[in-house]
Design a protein around this motif. Structure first.
Motif, mmCIF file in Angstrom:
data_model
loop_
_atom_site.group_PDB
_atom_site.id
_atom_site.type_symbol
_atom_site.label_atom_id
_atom_site.label_comp_id
_atom_site.label_asym_id
_atom_site.label_seq_id
_atom_site.Cartn_x
_atom_site.Cartn_y
_atom_site.Cartn_z
ATOM 1 N N LYS A 280 44.235 39.973 36.389
ATOM 2 C CA LYS A 280 44.609 39.364 37.717
ATOM 3 C C LYS A 280 45.277 40.660 38.637
ATOM 4 C CE LYS A 280 45.960 34.552 37.258
ATOM 5 N NZ LYS A 280 46.880 33.494 37.337
ATOM 6 N N ARG A 281 44.826 40.400 39.794
ATOM 7 C CA ARG A 281 45.104 41.371 40.793
ATOM 8 C C ARG A 281 45.928 40.686 41.776
ATOM 9 N NH1 ARG A 281 42.582 46.059 40.069
ATOM 10 N NH2 ARG A 281 40.573 46.263 39.186
ATOM 11 N N ARG B 239 46.512 45.966 43.076
ATOM 12 C CA ARG B 239 47.200 46.377 41.920
ATOM 13 C C ARG B 239 46.863 45.278 40.768
ATOM 14 N NH1 ARG B 239 50.309 48.161 45.843
ATOM 15 N NH2 ARG B 239 50.958 50.318 45.689
ATOM 16 N N VAL B 240 46.465 45.612 39.243
ATOM 17 C CA VAL B 240 46.554 44.850 38.327
ATOM 18 C C VAL B 240 47.857 44.248 38.145
ATOM 19 C CG1 VAL B 240 45.894 44.589 36.155
ATOM 20 C CG2 VAL B 240 44.457 45.872 37.414
ATOM 21 N N LEU B 241 48.262 42.838 37.927
ATOM 22 C CA LEU B 241 49.404 42.339 37.499
ATOM 23 C C LEU B 241 49.970 42.566 36.067
ATOM 24 C CD1 LEU B 241 49.126 39.058 39.582
ATOM 25 C CD2 LEU B 241 49.763 41.286 40.403
ATOM 26 N N GLN B 242 50.916 42.715 36.014
ATOM 27 C CA GLN B 242 51.692 42.979 34.562
ATOM 28 C C GLN B 242 52.625 41.665 34.150
ATOM 29 O OE1 GLN B 242 50.622 45.126 32.468
ATOM 30 N NE2 GLN B 242 49.197 46.243 33.993
ATOM 31 N N ASN B 243 52.194 40.824 33.550
ATOM 32 C CA ASN B 243 53.067 39.701 33.315
ATOM 33 C C ASN B 243 53.561 39.108 34.516
ATOM 34 O OD1 ASN B 243 53.230 40.538 30.363
ATOM 35 N ND2 ASN B 243 54.943 41.593 31.044
ATOM 36 N N GLY B 244 52.311 38.992 35.694
ATOM 37 C CA GLY B 244 52.377 38.157 36.601
ATOM 38 C C GLY B 244 53.294 38.823 37.679
ATOM 39 N N ARG B 245 53.610 40.133 37.622
ATOM 40 C CA ARG B 245 53.889 41.018 38.387
ATOM 41 C C ARG B 245 53.217 41.944 39.222
ATOM 42 N NH1 ARG B 245 59.415 40.221 39.588
ATOM 43 N NH2 ARG B 245 59.423 42.253 40.237
ATOM 44 N N CYS B 246 53.298 42.125 40.601
ATOM 45 C CA CYS B 246 52.845 43.221 40.969
ATOM 46 C C CYS B 246 53.961 44.291 41.200
ATOM 47 C CB CYS B 246 52.248 42.798 42.562
ATOM 48 S SG CYS B 246 51.817 44.380 43.541
#
Length: 313
Positions: free
Chosen positions: A191-192, A200-207
């Motif tokens: 997810k971006r 940016r690619v999301l990490q655990n739903g966060r940008c």
């Protein structure tokens, strides 16, 4: 990251807002320092975040920013290696594509002797049309980055001058081949960030810049090719990943929904392509080759040996 590096970046940001905001360089440097040294944000992302903060305070759009009071550097395509820089270029329009959004007036490829780069010209910029095959001097364009590929954006502050001479266009592609011995984390269905100009690619739903967001799905493979002597890291974007695996974005989303787990997509891809031989062609970015074209080659692969190599990387 040295204090002098942060200071230089802070001074450049400060210069862009001196006419709109009452800020001092120390405040800008402190914001950068907090992001870079406390939160471990890469400097280019920290600069973008701080710039966005001041844009909001000033009620400005990003394309209202100039390139700074000291003029821009004249660069070649191969020199573009970071986002959010204001530069001047002398290029030929290699190819024009059909824009996919009303906000985009023109999109395509620009080139010079060092290679090619994507460009976007915004509709609201009200700039003259670029013509395929013609050469131009472009002043005050801003660099951008998406999926490891750099591009430039033409905005309302950009000036376009057609050149009498023709700028020759070179080829910056390389060709590598070998067994695909590893598929790295961050591959498969990702997810971006959906925010404008942020991919940016999301990490655990966060940008890293915009916090918690409802991401947009994308496909990507970060792989490692081994030719027996050297290993090469390769990035396959959505189109290249679909061609490589035969799995479309919609199919990947359905797989993840059925399993209630996005990791099944990467697992499915890994089972089909890991250990196969490929020839990949595309430009380089840092240590990566960005796959524009790929071909599966015939060749015996020892699956156990491939896994041993993958775990040792």
């Amino acid at each position: 990251m040295t204090e002098s590096d942060l200071r230089t970046q802070a001074e450049e940001i400060h210069e862009q807002f001196t006419d709109q905001l009452d800020i001092d360089v120390d405040d800008v440097e402190e914001r950068l320092d907090t992001l870079v040294n406390e939160y471990k944000v890469p400097l280019n992302e920290a600069r973008r975040s701080v710039t966005n903060t001041y844009l909001d305070e000033a009620g400005m759009d990003r394309d209202q920013l100039g390139g700074g009071g000291g003029g821009n550097e004249q660069v070649e395509v191969a020199d573009v290696d970071s986002p959010e820089e204001w530069v001047d270029m002398r290029v030929t329009v290699v190819e024009l594509w059909d824009p996919r959004a009303d906000a985009v007036a023109q999109v395509g490829l620009l080139g010079d002797e060092t290679g090619t780069i994507k460009f976007t010209k915004w509709s609201k910029s009200d700039l003259p049309e670029l013509e395929e095959g013609k050469s131009y001097s472009l002043r005050n364009v801003v660099t951008d980055e998406y999926q490891g590929r750099f591009s430039v954006k033409l905005n309302r502050t950009t000036t376009i001058e057609e050149l009498d001479e023709t700028i020759e266009v070179g080829d910056d592609s390389v060709e590598v081949e070998g067994a695909l011995v590893d598929i790295q984390s961050g591959s498969g269905l990702i997810k971006r960030c959906p925010e404008e100009d942020c991919t940016r690619v999301l990490q655990n739903g966060r940008c890293s810049e915009h916090g918690e967001v409802e991401g947009e799905f994308d496909l990507r493979i970060k792989g490692v090719l081994d030719d027996g002597e050297d290993v090469t890291e390769v990035i396959f974007d959505e189109e290249a990943t679909e061609k490589l695996t035969g799995i479309t974005l919609e199919e990947a989303k359905e797989m993840a929904m059925d399993a209630l787990d996005t990791t099944v997509v990467a697992d499915e891809m890994r089972e089909d392509i890991l250990g196969r031989y490929y020839r990949v062609t595309g430009p380089t970015f840092g240590r990566y080759v960005l796959a524009d074209d790929q071909e599966r080659l015939a060749g015996p692969v020892d699956a156990d040996e491939v896994l041993i190599k993958a775990r040792s990387i």
